[in-house]
Design an enzyme around this catalytic site. Structure first.
Site, mmCIF file in Angstrom:
data_model
loop_
_atom_site.group_PDB
_atom_site.id
_atom_site.type_symbol
_atom_site.label_atom_id
_atom_site.label_comp_id
_atom_site.label_asym_id
_atom_site.label_seq_id
_atom_site.Cartn_x
_atom_site.Cartn_y
_atom_site.Cartn_z
ATOM 1 N N CYS B 103 4.415 3.085 2.601
ATOM 2 C CA CYS B 103 4.858 4.236 1.806
ATOM 3 C C CYS B 103 4.325 5.508 2.422
ATOM 4 O O CYS B 103 3.117 5.655 2.623
ATOM 5 C CB CYS B 103 4.340 4.064 0.375
ATOM 6 S SG CYS B 103 4.571 5.513 -0.654
ATOM 7 N N CYS B 107 8.132 11.232 -1.192
ATOM 8 C CA CYS B 107 9.397 11.210 -1.929
ATOM 9 C C CYS B 107 9.229 11.704 -3.357
ATOM 10 O O CYS B 107 10.125 12.344 -3.920
ATOM 11 C CB CYS B 107 9.990 9.809 -1.935
ATOM 12 S SG CYS B 107 10.319 9.220 -0.275
ATOM 13 N N THR B 194 0.681 8.375 -6.232
ATOM 14 C CA THR B 194 0.929 8.175 -4.807
ATOM 15 C C THR B 194 0.640 9.449 -4.016
ATOM 16 O O THR B 194 1.201 10.499 -4.316
ATOM 17 C CB THR B 194 2.401 7.772 -4.620
ATOM 18 O OG1 THR B 194 2.640 6.581 -5.351
ATOM 19 C CG2 THR B 194 2.716 7.551 -3.156
ATOM 20 N N GLU B 260 -2.954 5.368 -3.590
ATOM 21 C CA GLU B 260 -2.703 5.637 -5.001
ATOM 22 C C GLU B 260 -4.028 5.814 -5.701
ATOM 23 O O GLU B 260 -4.960 5.036 -5.487
ATOM 24 C CB GLU B 260 -1.855 4.517 -5.622
ATOM 25 C CG GLU B 260 -0.438 4.612 -5.027
ATOM 26 C CD GLU B 260 0.595 3.671 -5.599
ATOM 27 O OE1 GLU B 260 0.245 2.540 -5.906
ATOM 28 O OE2 GLU B 260 1.757 4.089 -5.718
ATOM 29 N N HIS B 295 14.721 9.364 -7.627
ATOM 30 C CA HIS B 295 13.640 8.552 -7.085
ATOM 31 C C HIS B 295 14.034 7.089 -6.962
ATOM 32 O O HIS B 295 13.554 6.397 -6.066
ATOM 33 C CB HIS B 295 12.403 8.719 -7.965
ATOM 34 C CG HIS B 295 11.128 8.413 -7.241
ATOM 35 N ND1 HIS B 295 10.873 8.834 -5.951
ATOM 36 C CD2 HIS B 295 10.016 7.724 -7.616
ATOM 37 C CE1 HIS B 295 9.677 8.411 -5.573
ATOM 38 N NE2 HIS B 295 9.143 7.731 -6.555
ATOM 39 N N TYR B 299 14.051 4.638 -3.078
ATOM 40 C CA TYR B 299 13.454 3.370 -2.647
ATOM 41 C C TYR B 299 14.209 2.720 -1.497
ATOM 42 O O TYR B 299 13.854 1.634 -1.036
ATOM 43 C CB TYR B 299 13.254 2.437 -3.839
ATOM 44 C CG TYR B 299 11.943 2.773 -4.518
ATOM 45 C CD1 TYR B 299 11.844 3.870 -5.358
ATOM 46 C CD2 TYR B 299 10.786 2.052 -4.247
ATOM 47 C CE1 TYR B 299 10.638 4.220 -5.929
ATOM 48 C CE2 TYR B 299 9.580 2.400 -4.816
ATOM 49 C CZ TYR B 299 9.510 3.479 -5.652
ATOM 50 O OH TYR B 299 8.299 3.829 -6.211
ATOM 51 N N CYS B 301 13.758 3.660 1.207
ATOM 52 C CA CYS B 301 12.666 3.566 2.191
ATOM 53 C C CYS B 301 12.266 2.125 2.428
ATOM 54 O O CYS B 301 11.882 1.751 3.539
ATOM 55 C CB CYS B 301 11.458 4.373 1.728
ATOM 56 S SG CYS B 301 10.691 3.706 0.231
ATOM 57 N N GLU B 449 4.588 -1.715 -5.742
ATOM 58 C CA GLU B 449 5.160 -0.381 -5.958
ATOM 59 C C GLU B 449 6.684 -0.469 -6.056
ATOM 60 O O GLU B 449 7.307 0.287 -6.804
ATOM 61 C CB GLU B 449 4.753 0.526 -4.799
ATOM 62 C CG GLU B 449 5.239 1.952 -4.939
ATOM 63 C CD GLU B 449 5.053 2.738 -3.646
ATOM 64 O OE1 GLU B 449 3.936 2.740 -3.093
ATOM 65 O OE2 GLU B 449 6.046 3.327 -3.163
#
Lengths: 488, 488, 488, 488
Positions: B103, B107, B194, B260, B295, B299, B301, B449
């Site tokens: 991560c 974002c 995050t 996090e 959001h 993801y 990603c 996550e």
């Protein structure tokens, strides 16, 4: 009740029995003298100790009457005399999974004992050898001593596309390097050996079907764990070093853990009376297949571990105040449904056991493979659902040290509170247990070992294919379709 | 190319920008003065630095022309002006996932910027407030400075069955505790934030639909990360302390990791010109829903991260000599199929973006939820398949220290060899990468996550239900079945 | 061997026994006088006949010794005296599924017999009634006559959100409308009654938990199938009229099929000695739950049907020349794996049977529900895979009439050829069998009945929830997490 | 709006255009003279007519401006000039699926047009042939006439393990049997040709990669549907004869249905200017792959059909009174989630289209295969869930004739009542629609065609494997694991 002749009776006796052995063990590049009190290793010993305590506390479940000694012996050392005996193994396995939340390491030995019992019988019958006689003597001795047996099957294998004798290095599978009148010497290495350090004897066995060119690899024998020439290198687990930290929270399950190590054999001696196969390469596949037949339905233990994880998930839902939500309840149903599928397929395999020529009962191979194949998938889904119920905190929770801190501990106490009447620490502990079982130390046993132990998924598919009776089923279809009479 | 007025340009600039801030950060019960060079934290900073370097190396992907400054700005700070802009976010996200395997933390800020842009516009239109004007000024400022924005939405929530004002402790959701002519003071805590320490500003936002009784919880504002009154408590990740060990192998992905932390706000001040909502509780749900809309398809990603894991699985198959087996090839197909499903559903959501009244484009909410809902499942299955291809060694591999040992290193070199022409260390490193992504530090980002970020699975199902147009679909069915004309 | 006193022995005897009854049966709006020779109905009769022939050909499987008559009786009429008896039901069910490829219709009666046996025992014990005595007499009579029993449980139910007494029409659940000194009269309707016309007696039973307000719905009794006041309306099945066409190919499985009809009761009389519950509404749920417990694991029959479909899929792969392809072989493994999961979960439920107070053995309810819940899913996936292996022709094949045509038959003979050495007709027949089982007549039994028979999926989830022992599992987790001692 | 020069404008025009053709069509062994008014065939014609009406009612969706004629033409005849054009195909397909609940048969022609456009361009460029020029002329002609094009690709294939020239019968793949100065003659058969009778022209194309030995099989050309030498044999569908029965209820979707027939070519002539490939066997695979690339994401239509089935399931839940149950709502969410996955993956493939050298846009092949691969699974699961919501009556409902019967109709009216305020007939009609889509006529299109159309599942997996860029992904992994620099 175990016989009075038994050296080891309680879990505590067992732990004592592991002391003062001269083992060559490495962990993090250092040699470990005292494995028993090593904080990273001890949880793996505690869990084996439970198998002794269970035998005392619930002898119906944890023991059986040996036909060799006439006494009640630990069920892990018992040769199954009936289908019910095979079923009882499963019931004991589930219970131990429930009590420990991890792998208790003795199934490999139990399953190797049973598989080797019938295989040696059939080798002797063909070749007139006396392996079976020697093996019965060894079993009786182990039962009287109440020893822990490790089964060492999985070679390191090198290039998976080559047979043992084709490898660039002949040692990539364990093989005989030298013979004397008294026995043989073997060299090689066995990978990820469950509970090896916690055993008293290891049964060395080949790991796959062999051909004549691999004759020297067709060796089965027993060696004491502390035999000269053995080096153990401890395997790392996810989050293993949390056991070295102060406190008990972050470990998640501080008391119990699994153990897997690499066992390197450098000219290790096996005396003649502990050799149970030597060169009968045709029987390597029988041994492997019978062992995996037992062992694949032994993964019923994971339904016991699953019970713990379902319990943890239900508890965190309580603590979060989400236990009344219909989707939460439904996910607990799904976890239960999947978990009982593991149990059911194992029980069906065991219940359908049939006697071998030796008298030992062997589970139904097709159903045993169905069981294990579920085990390569369902615990992952149960773990995923547990993480769903846990909430994101399962992977972002601050450390116990923060919680205990005089400076900031009160902030965590305040802000990590779930339902008002539940102590924050209780919530944190359950989250850590879920982390332990889905990402941490015991995820190794619950997930990765479920994938690869007793054979990776494709191994089961191959075996299912062999057992699928397609010719029989084609005839059923052709009969109903009216083509059987058409000359096809 | 970024404008010359930009303070921060390269990843190295960015890392420097994090030095010498006066933060209150706790980790393992100790206060950390220098987060930048802390070996456990640094990987999480390295990954954010990549987002700066990508902007320089591939400006088409990593930047966009800002309508506010007229310059090219980092795409993470850009307000989407078209559906193509929304799609380009996804393409950038996949690329960064490929480059880092974890991560990259920006974002949330990007999505919060976009969601707040249109929400403030609509609040102002109804109430005649000037949040939008202030927010545009803030955006332009951030774009010129090239700052990293963290979006702080998730409250700690306490008992999930109770609304904010019903909690036993009012601080379990962030709320206003005091007002002055210059601004407001807020107290509370945001969980698993995050990249918070790696940001320059945090956007404080409510986490759920609010009612009038929760009016003081309807606060949105920007605060510098080093504002007085903030305490950060770093979250533990599986295997986090491997980053503290010597060597780079056991970490698996030594250079990059996620971050996090819990952010605790104790009377933290927000000046008037950085307040973007104050009491307009009706708009909390619009903000939350638009944020999650962006959001949830961010993801995508994870498809980039998935590319890494697929590559690792294909590599270990090569190294093991199993790459020619049909079941191995088929599992790589399955992993690809699942991974591209994540990507496709995200791209479809982005491509179907429509303009809000503010001009900012908003993805299709139904498809964005479909995307995220897949993300709560498919990475787990991809990870399971990666473990399948890896073999059991992924969870039982000895430590780097053992491999480097002068005494036993040669034994591991010999026995951990796979295909003869592949260095043993290469095989070990790939196994450690797979462990890292399926059980270790980056499993937190890739799995847990993926489950809970941007809302847990049930949140998506609720949103899918809302968007499912059942009345329209019932009419389709009734028409074809011939019942519409029957008076029903 | 059945006793000589038995009226009906062979399948042929059975078929004769159905002649010359005065039934009111409607099909396609017409009254049917002779159901036995009706080409659409006959396949459903042939399949029941198999249950008689099996008893003669394999008495070990198809019969058991009755404790009431002392003779061997058809196993479908036997009260299970041991867990092994319960397991043997499953073995018989699988075998009959293999022989017929469809539903053989007698399980409902068998399971109703067993459930009612223990329930009447417990009613009598509480209330001092004599239902159990009467029921034993009835059982012995049926065993001697070797009759077929249909169990009529499922009411038509009207609005599912309302209880029986709340319905707009009181007849939407079967209830007592009138009493005389000799018995009671009932009115209502039972939906999709499997094998009703093919039975000699129907056991009328309530379909759900009842309360005092539903007392008149708490009626259980036996009625002859040709009792005055009954109207049967035959249910349509997919492709049902193919049985009316000339030829045997297009039917797919021309000889065997299922049967489900609506049974409408208009003031039907039940004499006192055939009443087995009357008003003891508290026991309605016990009866329903025990019946579904038996019946849910009776769906093991579908693994026998699955064997046929797996065989058909393997055959068509042979005929198409695709049987060597690895993906084809793997799909056959998957089908087998899923099919054996059904079998295993059923066997585990049966093997874990425990005695009721009456002495009759009852399967494990949790595992029985796990079995049925798999049945609501896995046959659909097996059917999907069968269609995959079949190729598109399974749904686009021209008719038998085209194949037999003197004008174009040779074209089909030429162009529908698969492997050169396989007759085209054989290939077509296997494709028709697959169509029959996945889209046609027997898809009703293999798929839709698997979904809804013995309760729809949610009914199993509710029962699994009830049996999931969450409190026990929470304690396991709390113990390992170290929170049990914290006062929680 | 279509141009005035267009012969066919409305659906009614289209239906008229099919009259009075001299076709050789067989159904049930009989030659059919008038297909247009044949009750079993007519539903398949009605559905194509919808594609004309949509073009008039929603020209934005149903038409596009042709670069060849300069006019708006039906989108099914349009060559995609942009990614947005490709996306618009998907939007039109979903809409038509919603309106008809079945296959509207024109996608094959549209996709063949587009694939052949770029393929002929590239053949000409290499070989200096003039296929592309001829093809453009043909396209413009078809656009002006507003014709329906069928794409005939799938050969009957015989033994799947043999290449075309290896078959025992050379005709098992369509091939050139004779040449004249004016053109070529072809013989062979195309299986399950969607909408062939409803087309005006068929495009004959090879079905797989060819080698030099198969040169005569490398033939592409257009033939009028009524060309001499063609015999059509209509394929049976599940429940097809319900269209021949009186009434409209039992058909489920009485107005619309699919059509698949076997097309047998016996020395059929193709004139030179309608030949678009002749012997360039290397380009057979390009044509097949481009066609399947378009066609695999054309299965987005099934998300429109899925909308109907979701609507039907939601309606029956209303009628049964179960719509408030949380598990029912959740299943509707699941159906929507799965259905939108089909849509999303298709849209992503289309949105990612790139221009070919000819200027025509081609979807992303990897994502197109991902889309189709989902289509081979998800409709089956959606159908399963629809049957779950429907209840068992979906497969046991009495006939319309029973419902209309003066004798027993009132009994069905009474006992098939669901919620009191819903007409019984409405409930029956919705159940019949669900039966139609999950077991009946349109299950062929929704399920089996979803499985095999545009290539069976394994064809997609092969293509996904080819497009999976494993070398690129391995490098990503090796970089992060630190092994790229180790010489591997």
């Amino acid at each position: 009740m175990l016989t009075t002749a038994t050296t080891i009776q309680t879990g505590a006796d067992y732990i004592d029995s592991l002391r003062n052995r001269n083992l060559t063990v490495y962990l993090f590049g250092e040699r470990i003298d005292n494995i028993v009190d090593h904080p990273l290793i001890r949880p793996s010993i505690n869990v084996v100790a439970c198998t002794f305590d269970l035998a005392l506390e619930d002898p119906e479940l944890g023991t059986a009457v040996s036909p060799f000694t006439g006494d009640r012996v630990n069920r892990f050392l018992h040769i199954a005399q009936s289908a019910e005996d095979v079923v009882m193994q499963n019931r004991m396995q589930r219970r131990l999974g429930q009590l420990t939340g991890t792998c208790f390491q003795r199934c490999v030995g139990m399953d190797a004992f049973n598989a080797l019992f019938s295989t040696t019988f059939e080798i002797d019958r063909q070749f007139g050898t006396s392996y079976h006689h020697h093996f019965r003597t060894f079993i009786a001795h182990m039962q009287r001593q109440n020893c822990v047996i490790g089964g060492a099957m999985t070679d390191v294998k090198g290039d998976r596309s080559l047979a043992p004798h084709q490898q660039a290095d002949p040692d990539l599978y364990v093989h005989i390097t030298r013979r004397t009148p008294d026995g043989v010497y073997v060299t090689g290495a066995k990978a990820h050996q469950t509970g090896c350090l916690n055993s008293h004897y290891l049964l060395i066995m080949p790991t796959l079907r062999l051909t004549e060119a691999d004759r020297d690899y067709a060796i089965v024998g027993a060696i004491p764990v502390d035999a000269p020439g053995i080096t153990y290198i401890y395997g790392r687990q996810s989050c293993d070093t949390r056991s070295l930290e102060p406190g008990t929270m972050d470990a998640g399950n501080a008391r119990f853990g699994g153990q897997e190590a690499m066992v390197i054999l450098d000219e290790v001696f096996i005396p003649n009376d502990l050799i149970f196969m030597d060169g009968e390469y045709d029987y390597a596949s029988m041994l492997v297949e019978r062992f995996t037949c037992y062992h694949r339905r032994s993964y019923v233990c994971k339904s016991g571990v699953g019970d713990v994880l379902i319990g943890a998930a239900a508890t965190i839902a309580d603590y979060n105040g989400t236990d009344k939500a219909s989707h939460i309840k439904d996910k607990l149903v799904e976890m239960t449904f999947l978990n009982e599928t593991i149990y059911s397929t194992g029980i069906a395999a065991s219940h359908s056991a049939i006697p071998t020529e030796s008298g030992a009962y062997l589970p139904d191979d097709l159903l045993a493979n169905v069981c294990k194949h579920h085990v390569t998938k369902l615990p992952y889904e149960i773990a995923r659902l547990a993480q769903d119920l846990a909430g994101g905190l399962v992977a972002t929770l601050p450390s116990e040290a923060d919680f205990r801190s005089e400076v900031i501990g009160h902030l965590l106490e305040k802000y990590l509170k779930g339902r008002a009447d539940v102590p924050t620490e209780a919530r944190m502990r359950i989250l850590r247990l879920i982390e332990n079982m889905t990402l941490g130390r015991n995820a190794v046993g619950y997930l990765t070992e479920s994938m690869h132990g007793a054979g990776s998924p494709q191994a089961q598919r191959i075996q299912i294919a062999r057992q699928s009776r397609l010719a029989f089923k084609k005839d059923l279809a052709k009969t109903l379709a009216g083509v059987l009479t058409m000359g096809d």
